[in-house]
Design a protein around this motif. Structure first.
Motif, short mmCIF file in Angstrom:
data_model
loop_
_atom_site.label_atom_id
_atom_site.label_comp_id
_atom_site.label_asym_id
_atom_site.label_seq_id
_atom_site.Cartn_x
_atom_site.Cartn_y
_atom_site.Cartn_z
N ALA A 23 0.73 -1.24 -0.06
CA ALA A 23 -0.04 0.02 0.05
C ALA A 23 0.89 1.30 -0.06
O ALA A 23 0.61 2.23 -0.71
CB ALA A 23 -0.85 0.23 1.21
N ALA A 24 1.87 1.23 0.68
CA ALA A 24 2.71 2.36 0.72
C ALA A 24 3.53 2.65 -0.56
O ALA A 24 3.50 3.82 -0.85
CB ALA A 24 3.91 2.26 2.02
N THR A 25 3.89 1.71 -1.27
CA THR A 25 4.50 1.64 -2.43
C THR A 25 3.55 2.28 -3.38
O THR A 25 3.94 3.27 -4.07
CB THR A 25 5.15 0.51 -2.99
N ASP A 26 2.46 1.77 -3.54
CA ASP A 26 1.34 2.48 -4.21
C ASP A 26 1.02 3.96 -3.90
O ASP A 26 1.09 4.88 -4.92
CB ASP A 26 0.04 1.90 -4.28
N GLU A 27 1.12 4.38 -2.72
CA GLU A 27 0.88 5.54 -2.32
C GLU A 27 1.94 6.70 -2.60
O GLU A 27 1.88 7.62 -3.07
CB GLU A 27 0.52 5.62 -0.95
N PHE A 28 3.40 6.19 -2.33
CA PHE A 28 4.38 7.02 -2.57
C PHE A 28 4.56 7.26 -4.15
O PHE A 28 4.93 8.32 -4.49
CB PHE A 28 5.64 6.28 -2.03
N ARG A 29 4.38 6.15 -5.00
CA ARG A 29 4.28 6.42 -6.55
C ARG A 29 3.45 7.24 -7.03
O ARG A 29 3.90 8.11 -7.72
CB ARG A 29 4.12 4.91 -7.10
N SER A 30 2.07 7.38 -6.50
CA SER A 30 1.08 8.46 -6.84
C SER A 30 1.38 9.56 -6.24
O SER A 30 1.08 10.84 -6.96
CB SER A 30 -0.18 7.70 -6.73
N ALA A 31 1.79 9.85 -5.06
CA ALA A 31 1.69 11.13 -4.07
C ALA A 31 3.20 11.64 -3.95
O ALA A 31 3.18 12.70 -3.50
CB ALA A 31 1.04 10.93 -2.83
N GLY A 32 4.08 10.76 -4.18
CA GLY A 32 5.51 11.13 -3.80
C GLY A 32 5.61 11.15 -2.06
O GLY A 32 4.68 10.74 -1.38
N PHE A 33 6.79 11.37 -1.67
CA PHE A 33 7.11 11.57 -0.33
C PHE A 33 6.28 12.51 0.60
O PHE A 33 5.46 12.27 1.43
CB PHE A 33 8.46 11.46 0.13
N ASP A 34 6.18 13.73 0.00
CA ASP A 34 5.53 14.93 0.59
C ASP A 34 4.06 14.71 0.69
O ASP A 34 3.30 15.00 1.72
CB ASP A 34 6.22 16.22 0.13
N GLY A 35 3.69 14.19 -0.60
CA GLY A 35 1.98 14.26 -0.38
C GLY A 35 1.57 12.92 0.21
O GLY A 35 0.31 12.87 0.29
N MET A 109 9.67 5.89 -8.37
CA MET A 109 10.55 5.36 -7.37
C MET A 109 11.91 5.73 -7.56
O MET A 109 12.47 5.64 -6.28
CB MET A 109 10.40 3.75 -7.61
N CYS A 110 12.48 6.03 -8.53
CA CYS A 110 13.93 6.35 -8.84
C CYS A 110 14.23 7.64 -7.91
O CYS A 110 14.97 7.95 -7.59
CB CYS A 110 14.40 6.19 -10.16
N SER A 111 13.33 8.41 -8.34
CA SER A 111 13.14 9.95 -7.66
C SER A 111 13.18 9.90 -6.13
O SER A 111 13.92 10.54 -5.47
CB SER A 111 12.01 10.80 -8.08
N LEU A 112 12.28 8.93 -5.60
CA LEU A 112 12.35 8.83 -3.94
C LEU A 112 13.35 8.25 -3.48
O LEU A 112 13.92 8.58 -2.52
CB LEU A 112 10.82 8.08 -3.95
N MET A 113 14.13 7.40 -4.43
CA MET A 113 15.28 6.90 -3.90
C MET A 113 16.47 7.76 -3.66
O MET A 113 17.06 7.94 -2.83
CB MET A 113 15.48 5.42 -4.68
N PHE A 114 16.63 8.63 -4.86
CA PHE A 114 17.84 9.51 -5.00
C PHE A 114 17.57 10.50 -4.00
O PHE A 114 18.49 10.95 -3.39
CB PHE A 114 17.73 9.96 -6.46
N ASN A 115 16.36 11.16 -3.76
CA ASN A 115 16.06 12.42 -3.21
C ASN A 115 15.77 12.14 -1.86
O ASN A 115 16.24 13.13 -0.92
CB ASN A 115 14.88 13.11 -3.78
N TYR A 116 15.26 11.10 -1.21
CA TYR A 116 14.72 10.70 0.00
C TYR A 116 15.93 9.78 0.92
O TYR A 116 15.85 9.66 1.94
CB TYR A 116 13.64 10.62 0.06
N VAL A 117 16.24 8.70 0.07
CA VAL A 117 16.85 7.56 0.61
C VAL A 117 18.21 7.85 0.58
O VAL A 117 19.04 7.78 1.49
CB VAL A 117 16.17 6.07 0.15
#
Length: 223
Positions: A23-35, A109-117
């Motif tokens: 569920a988290a993966t789907d939410e992060f994909r659609s809304a980004g980390f901040d959203g 997912m790549c943006s999330l990995m580069f920018n937040y992880v």
């Protein structure tokens, strides 16, 4: 008599964690980390928000674990695909192409990995760091195999080879992840590998001899 709530399915801890991560993966994909919000993730998972905190301290730790699972599954697929590819150039080309294809197909997912992880203070302690190190080490193993076969020069600085390959890749994908222009994994993979192989490959003896003859003739004519 034991009461029973119809429709309620009790999941094991492992199953519940998988459910939350999906569920988290789907939410992060659609809304980004901040959203993304824990409430939205809970809604997707069909549970109350408080249940998430039984397994994950906060949204950042949930994102890190979701990226770890995604990355781990991705690298398992890479390994299977690579196992049937032979030849140094073809294997190097696969590693570069697969990296680019993932960025092309999974920009969120790549943006999330580069920018937040990867940009976090604790990145080196994450499973993502370990997996990324294994991924680049696999590329260097291919280079070592090429050296052993006599296809690549034996005086190479392996860390520099790694930096040239992935530095070039990341320089080109950042623009794409920012929404600037397109990305063609096929064309770019060929271009990068052609340039790298031109620098690290062993020269064809015939080509080398012809080049030497040409240089001698040019020097003679010039004199």
């Amino acid at each position: 008599m034991t009461s029973h709530r119809p429709g309620v399915v009790r999941l094991s801890r492992e199953e519940r964690v998988r459910q939350i991560l999906a569920a988290a993966t789907d939410e992060f994909r659609s809304a980004g980390f901040d959203g993304a919000s824990m409430a939205a993730i809970a809604s997707r998972a069909g549970i109350v928000e408080g249940s998430i905190y039984r397994f994950f301290e906060n949204k950042a730790t949930l994102l890190t674990r979701a990226i770890e699972v995604w990355y781990e599954e991705m690298l398992e697929t890479y390994a299977r695909e690579l196992s049937v590819i032979t030849g140094t150039r073809a294997r190097l080309r696969f590693m570069v192409w697969r990296h680019l294809k993932t960025v092309h197909d999974e920009p969120e997912m790549c943006s999330l990995m580069f920018n937040y992880v990867r940009g976090s203070d604790g990145y080196r302690a994450t499973e993502v760091f370990r997996l990324n190190s294994l991924y680049t080490a696999r590329t260097l193993d291919i280079v070592r195999e090429g050296i052993a076969k006599g296809e690549l020069r034996d005086d190479l600085d392996l860390r520099l080879v790694r930096d040239v390959i992935y530095g070039g890749v990341e320089h080109r994908v950042w623009g794409y992840l920012r929404g600037e222009g397109s990305l063609d994994p096929e064309v770019l993979a060929d271009s990068i590998v052609d340039m790298v192989m031109a620098g690290i490959g062993v020269a064809d003896p015939l080509v080398a001899r012809l080049s030497a003859i040409e240089a001698t003739v040019c020097a003679t004519v010039a004199s």
